[in-house]
Design an enzyme around this catalytic site. Structure first.
Site, short mmCIF file in Angstrom:
data_model
loop_
_atom_site.label_atom_id
_atom_site.label_comp_id
_atom_site.label_asym_id
_atom_site.label_seq_id
_atom_site.Cartn_x
_atom_site.Cartn_y
_atom_site.Cartn_z
N SER A 399 88.39 114.00 94.64
CA SER A 399 87.65 113.45 95.78
C SER A 399 87.73 114.34 97.00
CB SER A 399 88.19 112.05 96.12
OG SER A 399 88.00 111.16 95.05
N ASP A 400 88.87 114.99 97.22
CA ASP A 400 89.06 115.81 98.40
C ASP A 400 88.12 117.02 98.38
OD1 ASP A 400 90.28 116.01 100.85
OD2 ASP A 400 92.15 116.83 100.11
N ASP A 401 88.10 117.75 97.27
CA ASP A 401 87.19 118.89 97.16
C ASP A 401 85.74 118.45 97.25
OD1 ASP A 401 88.36 121.73 96.42
OD2 ASP A 401 89.71 120.25 95.58
N LYS A 404 84.77 117.75 100.80
CA LYS A 404 84.68 118.96 101.61
C LYS A 404 83.48 119.80 101.22
CE LYS A 404 85.75 121.12 105.07
NZ LYS A 404 86.03 120.53 106.39
N ARG A 475 88.62 112.22 104.98
CA ARG A 475 87.62 113.23 104.64
C ARG A 475 86.44 112.62 103.89
NH1 ARG A 475 89.59 118.22 104.94
NH2 ARG A 475 91.48 117.68 103.79
#
Length: 657
Positions: A399-401, A404, A475
């Site tokens: 999820s983070d990548d 971003k 994020r």
């Protein structure tokens, strides 16, 4: 000793006057952008080194011993000998004055890291009576001896007869036969845990072993202290007793009849070696899988094993700075962060700059996952569309990548607009689908929160679960709110409520993937701002006041990984460019562009930028497994200060992109 706190730092210190700060910051933004643009690869991506502790080099030595046993005279073949010597030099370079090895720059000696490092050096040929080795052995015994090391350290030692197998937790391959909904299924564990455990369970069930170098026993690092079961009726005691029962079963004929379980673990592992640069594309799982393949009968000449060894060796760097092993590669993460930092900067990009961002967009679009991975076990109705961290790791987008990359693609436009729109649509849908039931987002899985699993004997790597956290949730909110305003109102509301609910009493947020409370607070605030929380809200006011209260006297902010062990040490540490950037971005998100804290933080970054446009930083500001493993991202002090200064210039009325 903690740095002197600033409150408001002495504004008389040398540097640009407040009225000139925006202009100076604009010039710094230009220099930083030019530096990063000149570092883009011909394929369109950016990637920086990721540096870890001495255990990486030590485990590398152990793997060489596993794959290339010395001859009868104790000699390795020349190429192996050269690699082992280089790794041992790295270990020695990181030894502390007290003889031990730490988990991060400036940290205290850690028993597990010290045992691994010492073992690597002894395997590499250093004598027990060497002065540095004597200091190391004494320090390890002071820390509790090899008995006090974590279970994975003991497990590696046991393969070579250097630690009693009976005192190492069993990892039964039967867990890979349990249905996905079972509370002890591998899908109740974090993605990286199941990737590490599959090969280890094979090694455990097949009683894997190799010869240690002649004369190596490591008795000098054992304290002789007994390990006792915890008192009372606890889950930890239950699992330790269960482990004893498993060992008893394994000693009988019934316990050895495990072919189906080993086959299940084998098939699970082999299925995830495809479309990935090694198992889960992370160092521990990759090393473990290589060992397991040899135990399954794959020879060094086998193409599959050679491919895995090749992936693993590509983690190694050996240059003028010496030998280092990276825990993984980070091209998608670094490219998304860099493209966003350049694209959001308040400057007019020339044609080469726009072309560079276009190439970055096309490269990122080529990395979007279009196949189902482990995440789909809990989210079967969600279509694939996320991004992973590395060059290739299709089973494990996160999820983070994904969030971003979505933010970067707001500014980076590829050559096919329709293709990009469709990729963004898929990514947004996948990101929303990965929201957990508590409203937050975790890294690789949703609702991965079976806390009972943290009590199993082999869970002492402190990462058995993949819980939701403020930094990723922030994020995700920022991406959803900026890229699809109003479209996912319910998901945004639930994520916003999660952040409001998880704020600490003093106003900060815990940071799971960056060190630590400064990181968590920054990205929680950015998410809340994007989700519509205004600067007069009490939540943002408390958070901003906390950030200002922990500023250092030099104008910057810093935090040591020690805050993961002792929250009372939150936001204490020497200032760093990346953490100063996070603090500033948090203040900007809370509506503060004018305070003395902001001005002094901006001056801190301006004063420390090199003529080349870079910032220098030695600290570990990334977190792998809190309390166990930390990371130094070499690009963090490049793109995060650029983001912060860009936000400042734009907020002060700088020219829009």
């Amino acid at each position: 000793m903690s740095p002197v706190r600033a409150g408001h730092v002495d504004a008389a210190r040398a540097g640009p006057a407040p009225a000139a700060l925006a202009a100076a910051a604009g010039a710094a933004v230009d220099r930083a952008c030019e530096y990063l643009l000149n570092r883009q690869t011909s394929q369109g991506y950016w990637v920086g080194e990721i540096e870890g502790d001495a255990t990486l080099a030590a485990d590398y030595v152990v793997l060489q011993l596993w794959l290339h046993q010395p001859d009868g005279d104790g000699a390795w073949n020349p190429p192996t000998r050269a690699r082992v010597d280089a790794a041992c030099r790295r270990i020695l370079d990181l030894q502390l004055e007290d003889g031990g090895w730490s988990l991060y720059e400036g940290g205290p000696a850690n028993v597990s890291a010290s045992v691994k490092a010492y073992c690597g050096l002894r395997i590499g040929g250093l004598a027990v009576n060497d002065e540095g080795m004597r200091r190391a052995a004494a320090r390890i015994v002071e820390l509790g001896g090899a008995e006090a090391a974590n279970s994975y350290t003991k497990l590696y030692l046991s393969y070579f007869g250097l630690f009693p197998r009976s005192r190492v937790p069993s990892i039964p391959p039967e867990i890979f036969m349990l249905p996905a909904g079972h509370p002890f299924s591998v899908y109740s564990m974090s993605s990286w845990s199941r990737a590490m455990l599959a090969p280890l369970s094979i090694l455990d069930a097949t009683r894997a072993s190799r010869r240690a170098p002649a004369g190596l026993a490591l008795s000098e690092i054992f304290s002789g202290r007994e390990t006792r079961l915890p008192e009372g009726s606890t889950w930890k005691r239950f699992f330790l007793l269960t482990d004893r029962a498993i060992k008893l079963l394994e000693s009988t004929g019934a316990g050895r009849n495990r072919q189906r379980a080993v086959a299940a673990a084998r098939d699970w592992m082999l299925g995830r070696l495809e479309r990935s640069e090694g198992l889960a594309a992370i160092f521990p799982a990759m090393a473990n899988s290589i060992m397991a393949l040899t135990q399954l009968g794959y020879g060094l000449e086998d193409e599959l094993l050679q491919r895995q060894i090749g992936h693993f060796e590509r983690l190694a760097l050996d240059d003028e700075r010496g030998f280092r092993m990276q825990p993984c590669h980070s091209p998608v993460w670094d490219t998304a962060q860099t493209a966003y930092a350049i694209g959001a900067a308040p400057r007019v990009l020339d044609d080469p700059g726009r072309w560079a961002l276009g190439r970055a967009a096309d490269w990122l679009l080529s990395k979007q996952t279009r196949r189902r991975g482990d995440w789909a076990v809990r989210r079967a109705n969600v279509a694939p569309g996320g991004w992973f961290f590395e060059h290739s790791n299709e089973h494990y987008p996160d999820s983070d990548d994904t969030a971003k990359v979505l933010l970067a693609l707001e500014f980076a436009r590829g050559g096919d607009a329709a293709r990009q729109r469709e990729a963004e649509r898929r990514a947004l849908e996948w990101l929303v689908g990965m929201q957990s039931s508590d409203g937050g987002w975790a890294a690789f899985d949703a609702d991965n929160s079976a806390t009972i699993l943290t009590q199993v004997p082999f869970a002492d790597h402190n990462a058995m679960l993949d819980p939701t956290c403020a930094d990723i949730t922030g994020r995700a909110l920022e991406a959803l709110s900026r890229r699809a305003p109003g479209l996912y109102a319910d998901a945004v509301r639930r994520g916003r409520d999660y952040l409001l609910r998880t704020q600490e009493e003093d106003g900060c947020w815990y940071g799971r993937w960056g060190v630590n409370y400064v990181y968590g607070t920054c990205f929680a605030l950015r998410g809340l701002q994007a989700a519509g929380i205004g600067p007069t809200d009490a939540t943002l006011l408390r958070a901003a006041e906390w950030i200002r209260s922990v500023q250092n006297a030099d104008g910057g902010w810093g935090e040591s990984p020690s805050s993961y062990d002792d929250p009372g040490l939150r936001a204490t540490g020497e200032s760093t460019p990346s953490q100063t950037a996070w603090a500033l971005m948090g203040l900007f998100a809370a509506g503060d562009l004018e305070s003395g804290s902001v001005e002094d933080g901006v001056r801190y970054l301006l004063d420390r930028q090199t003529e080349e446009g870079t910032w220098q930083e030695q600290a570990c500001t990334g977190s792998g497994f809190p309390g166990v493993f930390y990371l130094r991202y070499h690009m963090y002090p490049q793109y995060f200060p650029l983001m912060a200064l860009g936000d400042y210039v734009r907020g002060k009325g700088g020219a829009p992109q």
